[in-house]
Design an enzyme around this catalytic site. Structure first.
Site, PDB file in Angstrom:
ATOM      1  N   GLU A  91      19.945  25.436  23.107  1.00  0.00           N
ATOM      2  CA  GLU A  91      20.931  26.007  24.018  1.00  0.00           C
ATOM      3  C   GLU A  91      20.826  25.409  25.422  1.00  0.00           C
ATOM      4  OE1 GLU A  91      23.929  28.466  25.606  1.00  0.00           O
ATOM      5  OE2 GLU A  91      23.442  27.849  23.567  1.00  0.00           O
ATOM      6  N   ASP A  92      19.598  25.164  25.889  1.00  0.00           N
ATOM      7  CA  ASP A  92      19.394  24.803  27.297  1.00  0.00           C
ATOM      8  C   ASP A  92      19.079  23.332  27.553  1.00  0.00           C
ATOM      9  OD1 ASP A  92      19.793  27.452  27.845  1.00  0.00           O
ATOM     10  OD2 ASP A  92      17.667  27.958  27.996  1.00  0.00           O
TER      11      ASP A  92
END
Length: 738
Positions: A91-92
């Site tokens: 996600e990051d």
């Protein structure tokens, strides 16, 4: 108040290191490959999140360490701990799921993928309520696929709540509300009390800070005032247990702030009325020891009537087992005493995590574990089933989950001894639908505790319920909706009634389409049997893409096709004398005819009765052999397949103020005096009505009203429509074809 986490002197939580995580999992994970994978997952996450900081100011990797620490504390397996370290990497950062799969295995990648999808919530809803419902639905959909996803997500939320003070107030409240609505209930249902109680307390501190402070102060004061009495009680119990040679451990338990809040502010008790604020927990070796301890305690202290609960004989749906009793100590203080085995205590604190904790060399299989969980935790099977139901809206899904799963507190038995939990007030109908939709639809009776009862009877905890069904049952009716409590039952009853209503409407449409054909074919010297034999042939049905003659009649009732089109397709002509009679109805002399044909004169022109064209309509001429030209509306089905015989025609300019017939249909809700009101309204606006008849649709309590009215042109017709639409119970108006 939660006692599971030691606070630092400054009130914060301790910050762990990877070495702390390793110290927890090393005693039960011995395989070197698994240990290396966990370490590699930490190092990979640490490298990818280098230089990234949280709102609290700590390095982002600290969050990943804490999530992994919580998972390891629950004795999760190596894949779960590795996924905990990696759960935010995709996600990051620029890492892909494919990379995770390649480096750490497909199983780890699946967990990370599910967690990533929960994070990426693509919402496009208009209301905040829908927004939150869809958000929460996606969280549960992700968690329903694999229990390990739930464990990691709970650990993730717990650490986020521990560091919530770093966020803006509005974000804190949103996170706290979601925690109480989504994460604490699922932790409760999984029996993970350790996480549940801390999530609830931390959320309450944000949502109700004044109440939290008030209860906290009263709790601290109560502990201080009653600590001496509690220690005396401990000593007395220890003395007679030692005397009886029963092995035991004894400890005190303090009720969580959120549990006290619910009793005070939701159930209306005062703090002093809550008996179990302080409790003793006695942990012994065997189930038999538990009952022996209970007998000794009741022999030495006076128990409070109605306060004894045997969760060993009848475990809670989250597998919680314990004996609960409330006693009056010698000094008059009231204390709750919980008695359980060591294994029961582990399940009580960590629930499903304790029961299915990782065991090395046990041929662990995630799918088999998921299946076993669904078999033992029947509510989890229902949770998975509800989550897979894609037809329900987000709001319906969350309502089902909230009422049918999270609020269920009545436990009943099937004749085979299976325990099923239901919301308070549930009936045998709710139970039947919980077992299977078909059983719910076919229920005709219920036997509760060997007695025949009405199917709307409220069930109580401990009831033994047998459902009676019949294949000839008439099925649900509207009154059932007022009897049931579960959203699942209500949803399935509505679906049954909707289908039943659709079947009745279909029957009505078939009857209407069939009657139109009977009337039409009668003009062609064909009786009903001859018509049915003709229309039921594969030739006709295939041409109109119908599976059966019923489908054909439905299409006719909806004006998708007309009996005239079918006759044209089959080459069936009307009797000659009828054609002449009808064609004379609107024959015009050349000078009075409202329609002109370029470069033609002296032709007999007729306005078609099938579509009743009026000035302002788009029209076309149909050349009839030996009978001149019949004028049709351009959208008339009777000329859609006759392009070779069509010619251009036009309405004449400066037409005389004459009225032309138009056939219309009004779809209405049935009521008294409806036809009279329609005729009075038409009369009030000076519109002549020469024919009116109605057909009642019993199944829907509606009616179709057919009218022939006379208007000057399209503009006047639109005014008539506008006036009629304002009449009470008139739902739709349209022109019709014959």
């Amino acid at each position: 108040m939660s006692e599971q986490v030691k606070l630092k002197p400054n009130g914060g939580y301790p910050m762990h290191t990877f070495e702390d995580v390793r110290e927890i999992y090393y005693p039960y994970i011995h395989n070197e490959d698994d240990r290396k994978m966990i370490k590699a997952a930490y190092e990979y996450a640490n490298g990818k999140h280098a230089g990234i900081f949280r709102k609290s100011g700590e390095p982002y990797v600290q969050h990943l360490i804490e999530v992994a620490y919580i998972c390891a504390s629950l004795q999760s397996g190596p894949v779960t701990i590795a996924a905990a370290f990696l759960h935010d990497v995709v996600e990051d950062t620029d890492t892909s799921i494919e990379t995770i799969s390649k480096l750490f295995g497909e199983e780890t990648a699946r967990l990370v993928d599910s967690l990533t999808k929960i994070q990426r919530l693509k919402l496009s809803h208009r209301t905040q309520e829908d927004f939150e419902a869809e958000d929460r639905r996606k969280i549960f959909l992700g968690m329903a696929k694999d229990l390990r996803v739930i464990i990691i997500k709970l650990a993730d939320r717990l650490h986020n709540m521990r560091t919530i003070e770093a966020l803006k107030p509005e974000r804190q409240h949103a996170l706290a509300r979601e925690t109480l609505d989504v994460f604490a209930p699922i932790a409760h249902r999984l029996g993970i009390y350790r996480i549940e109680s801390e999530l609830e307390d931390l959320s309450l501190k944000v949502e109700k800070p004044n109440e939290y402070k008030e209860i906290s102060e009263k709790l601290n004061k109560s502990i201080k005032n009653r600590s001496k009495a509690l220690n005396n009680l401990k000593k007395k119990i220890a003395d007679f247990l030692i005397e009886e040679n029963i092995q035991f451990d004894i400890e005190s338990r303090i009720k969580s702030i959120y549990s006290i809040y619910k009793k005070m502010y939701i159930k209306g008790h005062t703090f002093e009325e809550i008996y179990d604020v302080l409790a003793l927990r006695i942990i012994t070796n065997t189930e038999i020891n538990c009952y022996e301890v209970l007998g000794l305690i009741h022999a030495h202290f006076k128990p409070i009537p109605g306060r004894f609960k045997d969760y060993i004989a009848m475990p809670k749906p989250n597998m919680y087992q314990s004996l609960h009793t409330s006693i009056i100590a010698g000094d008059g203080n009231v204390f709750e005493v919980q008695i359980r085995t060591k294994e029961m205590d582990e399940v009580a604190e960590t629930g499903v995590a304790a029961h299915w904790r990782y065991k090395e060399n046990s041929h662990y299989n995630a799918k088999e574990e998921q299946k076993e969980i669904e078999e033992k935790l029947h509510w989890f099977r229902d949770f998975v089933s509800i989550s897979k139901n894609q037809s329900a809206s987000a709001k319906e899904y969350m309502e089902s989950l909230s009422k049918d799963i999270f609020e269920a507190n009545v436990y009943v038995f099937t004749p085979k001894g299976k325990v099923i939990d239901l919301p308070a007030g549930s009936t045998p109908i709710d139970l039947a639908y919980r077992i299977h939709t078909k059983i719910g639809d076919n229920i005709v009776g219920a036997i509760v505790n060997n007695q025949l009862v009405p199917i709307g009877t409220s069930l109580k905890t401990g009831d033994i319920v047998e459902i009676k069904t019949s294949n000839t049952a008439s099925g649900p009716n509207e009154s059932w909706l007022n009897m049931v409590k579960t959203s699942t039952a209500k949803s399935r009853i509505r679906k049954f009634l909707q289908k039943k209503n659709q079947d009745l409407m279909r029957d009505d449409k078939i009857a209407k389409g069939k009657q139109s054909c009977i009337d039409f074919f009668r003009d062609r010297d064909m009786n009903e049997k001859e018509m049915l034999d003709l229309l039921g042939t594969d030739n006709v049905l295939n041409n109109y893409q119908c599976k059966n003659i019923g489908d054909l009649f439905v299409m006719i009732s909806q004006h998708n096709i007309t009996p005239g089109q079918i006759c044209d397709y089959l080459g069936i002509r009307r009797k000659e004398k009828e054609d002449l009679t009808l064609s004379k109805k609107q024959n015009f002399d050349d000078d009075k005819c409202p329609v002109s044909v370029e470069n033609q004169s002296g032709l007999k022109i007729t306005l078609g009765n099938c579509c009743t064209p009026i000035p302002g309509d788009l029209i076309v001429g149909y050349v009839t052999k030996g009978k001149g030209i019949t004028v049709h509306r351009c959208d008339c089905p009777n000329v859609s397949n006759a392009k070779q015989r069509l010619i251009d025609v036009h309405w004449k300019q400066n037409l005389k103020s004459e009225a032309y017939p138009v056939d219309i249909i009004l779809e209405c809700s049935d009521r008294n005096s409806l036809i009279a009101d329609i005729l009075n309204l038409l009369n009030s606006i000076k519109i002549r009505c020469t024919e009116i008849n109605a057909r009642l649709h019993q199944s829907t309590l509606s009616c179709s009203i057919y009218c022939q009215i006379y208007v000057k042109d399209v503009n006047e017709l639109q005014k008539v429509f506008s006036v009629l639409k304002n009449l009470k119970d008139v739902n739709e108006i349209r022109r019709i074809f014959h």
